[in-house]
Scaffold this active site. Structure first.
Site, PDB file in Angstrom:
ATOM      1  N   LYS A  16       0.856  -1.196   0.000  1.00 33.01           N
ATOM      2  CA  LYS A  16       0.000   0.000   0.000  1.00 33.01           C
ATOM      3  C   LYS A  16       0.887   1.238   0.000  1.00 33.01           C
ATOM      4  O   LYS A  16       1.888   1.283   0.734  1.00 33.01           O
ATOM      5  CB  LYS A  16      -0.897  -0.036   1.235  1.00 33.01           C
ATOM      6  CG  LYS A  16      -1.951   1.070   1.274  1.00 33.01           C
ATOM      7  CD  LYS A  16      -2.824   0.913   2.527  1.00 33.01           C
ATOM      8  CE  LYS A  16      -3.913   1.959   2.600  1.00 33.01           C
ATOM      9  NZ  LYS A  16      -4.759   1.818   3.804  1.00 33.01           N
ATOM     10  N   SER A  45      -9.680   1.772   2.953  1.00 33.60           N
ATOM     11  CA  SER A  45      -8.825   2.515   2.071  1.00 33.60           C
ATOM     12  C   SER A  45      -7.784   1.656   1.328  1.00 33.60           C
ATOM     13  O   SER A  45      -7.197   2.127   0.351  1.00 33.60           O
ATOM     14  CB  SER A  45      -8.084   3.589   2.865  1.00 33.60           C
ATOM     15  OG  SER A  45      -7.212   2.997   3.808  1.00 33.60           O
ATOM     16  N   SER A  74      -9.833  -0.500   7.132  1.00 30.20           N
ATOM     17  CA  SER A  74      -9.233  -0.298   5.807  1.00 30.20           C
ATOM     18  C   SER A  74      -8.510  -1.506   5.232  1.00 30.20           C
ATOM     19  O   SER A  74      -8.127  -1.483   4.071  1.00 30.20           O
ATOM     20  CB  SER A  74      -8.266   0.884   5.840  1.00 30.20           C
ATOM     21  OG  SER A  74      -8.981   2.086   5.822  1.00 30.20           O
TER      22      SER A  74
END
Lengths: 486, 95
Positions: free
Chosen positions: A78, A153, A177
């Site tokens: 990420k 997210s 997330s």
């Protein structure tokens, strides 16, 4: 089977038997990205050359007899986790050209294990959002239905795993997330106990809630990544000095003697998609049939979780994001003549609207005259939420619930209404507020064929009980074997 | 409404954010709705409840006061939007 479709565990076996090389595997994953990422949009940066170099090193190590469970395995990261020399943007215009001078501790650990960093994946800007629509650069599409969001997210991480554009990924979870995108994309995602994994090099959103964790194709792979990334780090003063077990050993025990708690409050929540309720109910039956005992428990403060979170997380964010001022790194508005105008111009042009909304909300909650009414009040109710969990875990070992009230929604469907989007986080936020570990594992499909996840929460540092439950459940079901067609 | 336009402008000012008229209106409306929702917390009796600021009970993490590896000047300045002679450059502060 195509190489990019392999699980970490299977690829490891083939690497170990020298049936494949890491270079072949890495190239297969790069080819897969080339073939499908134009449709999915998971990657912000593909580290092609770097990855091939790492794969060659891995092959050398394997030839020399040095192989760990992650040696030569392509992993996506990420874009909120710092990678030395590799652009780390947080999907924000503010950090569009930021090249970290250091690696996050989890990256160092992956590299030490011989893993191949394949690239950096999309997310909501600064990890604020539930759909990855808040990325400052691009939309990520759900591999199961390209008109839908992948969740957020960590939407890029989940979509990349689901679309076989990596063998596993790291995400971060501040309010769901990792788990919510895992649920929406039909993969496994674990938010570890707060303090289990070092946050050093994770760009801070809400420091008392943030935690890095794995997203993988199955539960075993999740345990393998946890074995590598967990542990105390002197560079993170909130990491816990506690031994890291071999998480895969927890699979040896069956579920006899495990007590599952079903939170009563989660069944009465509004706005449920019927397929979510039925899938979770069926999952509970399967887990009971595997020998676990099921009881109803109560988490009385569940209805306040969203309100508490959306005071505390923006408050911490408003403080953490004060550092983006255009002086030391990141974007600067060079048109302004005075220092204050430069700060304001930089922050207004560099941050997207959701980030600005949360900064304003947090600044308001912390400002003179409102601190007691909002921040302190929310922090007191947080104590009560934690006490609910402590009482629940006196009676049971794990808690089962949905991850999200509905499957993935359509792109654009919710973006005009932040509160509705916030309310969809109801099931995942409490694990962050309490600091307990929690996992999402595939447990069914909606009528439209969209994946649904089951949430398994455990007591502090009881990742083993969670993984053991998820492992036996997964073995008893086929949901994880079904793949999206792209 | 829970929050006025003036309050949003004041808070934006504290947070060093510039806003045009239409963003102020949108934010005032959206934050008002969020804060009304947050007001449900007033139903909870928190008399005598200690606030939680950390999820895990932690004590201060001390280390020996010895010099460790650190970045050299080039690395520190590597991402600076403007730099000169080993320093960060900012707009003039004193007129």
């Amino acid at each position: 089977m195509k190489l990019h479709e392999l699980t970490i565990q299977k690829a490891h076996e083939l690497l170990k038997q020298k049936e494949i090389s890491s270079q072949e595997l890495t190239q297969a994953v790069l080819n897969r990205i080339e073939a499908v990422d134009a449709k999915v949009g998971a990657y912000i940066s593909v580290a092609g050359e770097m990855a091939v170099d790492q794969s060659k090193l891995a092959d050398k190590a394997i030839s020399a007899g040095n192989i760990s469970s992650l040696t030569g395995i392509p992993i996506a990261i990420k874009d909120v986790i710092c990678t030395k020399g590799l652009r780390t943007t947080c999907a924000s215009k503010m950090l569009e050209n930021f090249i970290p001078p250091y690696d996050a501790t989890v990256i160092k650990k992956l590299q030490k294990a011989g893993a191949v960093i394949i690239g950096k994946v999309n997310m909501d800007e600064f990890a604020m959002g539930s759909s990855t629509e808040n990325s400052g650069f691009q939309l990520t599409h759900n591999p199961w239905d390209l008109d839908r969001i992948p969740g957020g997210s960590s939407g890029g991480s989940a979509a990349a795993v689901a679309a076989d554009m990596c063998l596993g990924a790291l995400g971060s979870d501040t309010g769901g997330s990792i788990r919510q995108p895992a649920s929406h994309c039909g993969v496994v995602g674990l938010k570890p106990t707060y303090g289990r994994v070092s946050r050093f090099g994770l760009v801070a959103f809400a420091s008392s809630l943030d935690q890095i964790g794995p997203l993988t194709k199955n539960v075993n792979d999740c345990a393998l990544l946890m074995n590598t990334i967990s542990g105390y780090d002197s560079k993170d003063s909130t990491s816990m000095p506690r031994e890291v077990p071999d998480y895969t050993l927890s699979f040896k025990e069956n579920l006899t003697g495990v007590t599952i708690g079903i939170p009563r409050e989660f069944n009465t929540s509004k706005g449920f998609d019927p397929s979510v309720l039925s899938s979770v109910k069926n999952a509970v039956k399967v887990i009971e049939s595997l020998g676990a005992k099921c009881i109803e428990i109560s988490l009385p403060h569940t209805q306040y979780v969203v309100a508490v979170y959306y005071v505390i997380a923006p408050s911490e964010a408003s403080s953490n994001l004060a550092r983006y001022d255009g002086v030391r790194y990141g974007f600067r508005d060079k048109t302004k003549k005075s220092l204050i105008e430069m700060y304001r111009g930089t922050r207004s042009a560099g941050f997207g609207s959701e980030v600005q909304r949360r900064i304003i909300l947090g600044t308001y909650a912390l400002s003179a005259g409102y601190y007691d009414a909002y921040y302190k009040k929310a922090s007191q109710v947080r104590t009560l939420i934690i006490e609910d969990f402590k009482k629940a875990f006196e009676k049971c070992d794990i808690l089962l619930s949905p991850v999200a009230p509905t499957p993935a929604f359509k792109i654009g469907e919710m973006s005009e209404d932040p509160l509705t989007m916030y309310l969809s986080d109801i099931f995942t936020l409490s694990a962050n507020l309490a600091g307990i570990p929690s996992l999402s594992v595939p447990c069914g499909f909606s009528a439209e064929g969209l994946p649904i996840g089951l949430q398994i929460m455990g007591n502090y540092f009881q990742e083993e009980t969670i993984l053991r439950t998820a492992y036996h459940y997964e073995n008893a079901t086929d949901f994880h074997k079904i793949k999206p067609t792209l | 409404m829970k929050i006025t336009k003036e309050e949003v402008m004041h808070v934006a000012n504290l947070a060093h954010l510039d806003m045009d008229e239409s963003s102020i209106d949108t934010f005032t409306f959206q934050l008002g709705k969020i804060l009304e929702y947050v007001d449900t917390l007033n139903r909870v009796d928190t008399e005598g409840v200690l606030p939680t600021y950390h999820a895990i009970a932690l004590t201060n993490a001390f280390r020996e006061d010895i010099q460790k590896d650190h970045f050299d000047k080039e690395q520190v300045l590597g991402n600076a939007p403007e730099k000169e002679d080993g320093s960060f450059i900012v707009p003039k502060v004193i007129q």
